[in-house]
Scaffold this active site. Structure first.
Site, PDB file in Angstrom:
ATOM      1  N   ASP A   1      -2.472 -18.106   2.221  1.00 52.37           N
ATOM      2  CA  ASP A   1      -3.651 -18.790   1.665  1.00 52.37           C
ATOM      3  C   ASP A   1      -4.139 -19.865   2.639  1.00 52.37           C
ATOM      4  OD1 ASP A   1      -1.165 -19.862   1.094  1.00 52.37           O
ATOM      5  OD2 ASP A   1      -1.695 -20.615  -0.890  1.00 52.37           O
TER       6      ASP A   1
ATOM      7  N   ASP B   1     -10.134  -8.601   8.559  1.00 57.00           N
ATOM      8  CA  ASP B   1     -11.570  -8.496   8.256  1.00 57.00           C
ATOM      9  C   ASP B   1     -12.227  -9.879   8.318  1.00 57.00           C
ATOM     10  OD1 ASP B   1     -11.684  -5.820   7.990  1.00 57.00           O
ATOM     11  OD2 ASP B   1     -12.335  -5.794   5.899  1.00 57.00           O
TER      12      ASP B   1
ATOM     13  N   LYS C   1       4.087 -15.356   2.559  1.00 62.15           N
ATOM     14  CA  LYS C   1       3.990 -16.127   1.309  1.00 62.15           C
ATOM     15  C   LYS C   1       5.426 -16.404   0.882  1.00 62.15           C
ATOM     16  CE  LYS C   1       1.428 -17.818  -2.032  1.00 62.15           C
ATOM     17  NZ  LYS C   1       0.660 -19.058  -1.829  1.00 62.15           N
TER      18      LYS C   1
ATOM     19  N   TYR D   1       0.817  -1.217   0.000  1.00 58.64           N
ATOM     20  CA  TYR D   1       0.000   0.000   0.000  1.00 58.64           C
ATOM     21  C   TYR D   1       0.852   1.269   0.000  1.00 58.64           C
ATOM     22  CZ  TYR D   1      -3.812  -3.187   1.298  1.00 58.64           C
ATOM     23  OH  TYR D   1      -4.723  -4.208   1.339  1.00 58.64           O
TER      24      TYR D   1
ATOM     25  N   ASP E   1      -4.714  -6.786   6.290  1.00 61.70           N
ATOM     26  CA  ASP E   1      -5.949  -6.084   5.939  1.00 61.70           C
ATOM     27  C   ASP E   1      -7.051  -7.117   5.673  1.00 61.70           C
ATOM     28  OD1 ASP E   1      -7.761  -4.195   5.117  1.00 61.70           O
ATOM     29  OD2 ASP E   1      -6.757  -3.700   3.239  1.00 61.70           O
TER      30      ASP E   1
END
Ligand code: NAD
Length: 360
Positions: free
Chosen positions: A227, A255, A195, A146, A251
């Site tokens: 994942d 959620d 990852k 980001y 992020d």
């Protein structure tokens, strides 16, 4: 203990829920012999109304003079509020991004806890929710994809976009230390999510996290690919204590973790820098649809205040008392509208604050 607390009431339901959290803090101060002083700070729409901008230097300066800031929520209804006719950099949300940046808040903490009394709201299969869960997601907030360089350009006549995911070892080390420090106060487990089978940034992440872990022999470290973590959160959330991860993975996963609790009005959060300072706020927004109606659930803000007691002021006993009071009120069957179920007693925002404060 003397504590200087900044209060950002904010917009929508913000003033109503902050008022109840303050009520609970004041009761805690009386019970345990502390002195809490408050400084009101303007942010978001409330600041636009007074100053024409969502964040002023004065708010930043006053926040810096506090030990911690407790915030309600900011923003309005984008379809009807005049704040959203302003250019994006002058809208309420820009104030929040601005204050996080100004105060260097790089570590975001979001607990996801399943209250036995609210298990019916959990969207997971009953055999999974029966085990309960109590995890905390620690997300890096100021680096990664980001904040990396980005561009969109035509390459050989084809539109091409590039985003850059970059972390340096200092950024990883400081958030990893935060995660281990917090795990020490909990069940002493850190699961670092990355990852590393694909990304260089993840391989560096893993290396630095392993180095930091050496200073915390009492904490058990595990690694998980992002994942797999997304799957494990819905298959076996009980396995997690502290999940440590970078900005974008955090992020998405935070959620997901909060949604599996099923109760948006119950979710607290904290954003910390490398001092003891923190900005504490509920995970939900300003709920303009129910603002001013004494209907909002103040528990997420009250639990954010408990996080403030624990993580900024090291008042663990007092934080435990606030959390226990919340559990007790739920056990006695009191509910605001958002978590109301059959056989429970409906309470307003104010009544919920009174009930919790009375049980401290
Ligand atoms: P929201 O979280 O405000 O509301 C979503 C739904 O949940 C609404 O139906 C609302 O009534 C309900 N809800 C939320 N909190 C509740 C509570 N404590 N008690 C009972 N019900 C509650 O999300 P939204 O409607 O998408 O956003 C509204 C505004 O909030 C927007 O301006 C958005 O930008 C802002 N927002 C601010 C923050 C923040 O301050 N950190 C975070 C998210 C959204």
């Amino acid at each position: 203990m003397k504590c200087r607390i900044g209060l950002i009431s904010g917009d929508g339901i913000g003033p109503e829920i902050v008022r109840e959290a303050k009520k609970v803090l004041d009761k805690t101060a009386v019970k345990y012999g502390h002195s809490f002083s408050y400084t009101e700070l303007l942010l978001g729409g409330a600041s636009i109304d007074v100053h024409g901008v969502p964040l002023t230097e004065e708010t930043i300066r006053k926040a810096e003079m506090c030990d911690a800031v407790l915030m309600g929520s900011i923003g309005g209804d984008a379809r009807t509020s005049p704040w959203y006719r302003l250019e994006p950099s002058k809208r309420p949300e820009a104030g929040l991004l601005g204050i996080r940046k100004a105060l260097n808040l790089f570590a975001n903490l979001r607990p996801a806890y399943l209250y036995e009394e609210l298990r019916a709201a959990c969207p997971l299969r009953e055999d999974i929710s029966a085990a309960g869960f109590d995890m905390l997601i620690m997300r890096e907030l100021t680096g990664g994809l980001y904040f990396g360089e980005r561009k969109t350009e035509e390459v050989d006549g084809v539109l091409t976009a590039v985003d850059t995911l970059s972390y340096n070892e200092h950024e990883i080390r400081r958030i990893a230390k935060r995660a281990f420090d917090i795990a020490v106060k909990r069940r002493k487990k850190v699961c670092s999510v990355d990852k590393a089978n694909v990304l260089d940034s993840s391989r560096l992440w893993r290396k630095i996290v392993e180095e930091v872990a050496k200073d915390y022999p009492e904490v058990e470290l595990s690694h998980m690919y992002v994942d797999n973590c997304a799957m494990q959160l819905v298959m076996n959330p009980a396995q997690f204590d502290v999940i440590l991860t970078e900005n974008m993975f955090g992020d998405i996963l935070s959620d997901e973790a909060s949604m599996v609790t099923g109760s948006i009005g119950m979710l607290s959060s904290a954003s910390l820098n490398d001092t003891k300072f923190g900005l504490y706020e509920p995970s939900h927004g300003s709920a303009p649809d129910i603002a001013g109606q004494n209907k909002a659930n103040p528990i997420a803000t009250i639990l954010s205040a408990a996080m403030m007691l624990r993580y900024t002021f090291d008042l663990d006993r007092e934080a435990d008392a606030v959390e226990a009071a919340v559990r007790q009120v739920l056990k006695e069957g009191y509910r605001t509208g958002d978590i109301l179920s059959e056989g429970c007693t409906y309470t307003t925002t104010t009544q919920m604050g009174d009930l919790i404060a009375a049980r401290i």
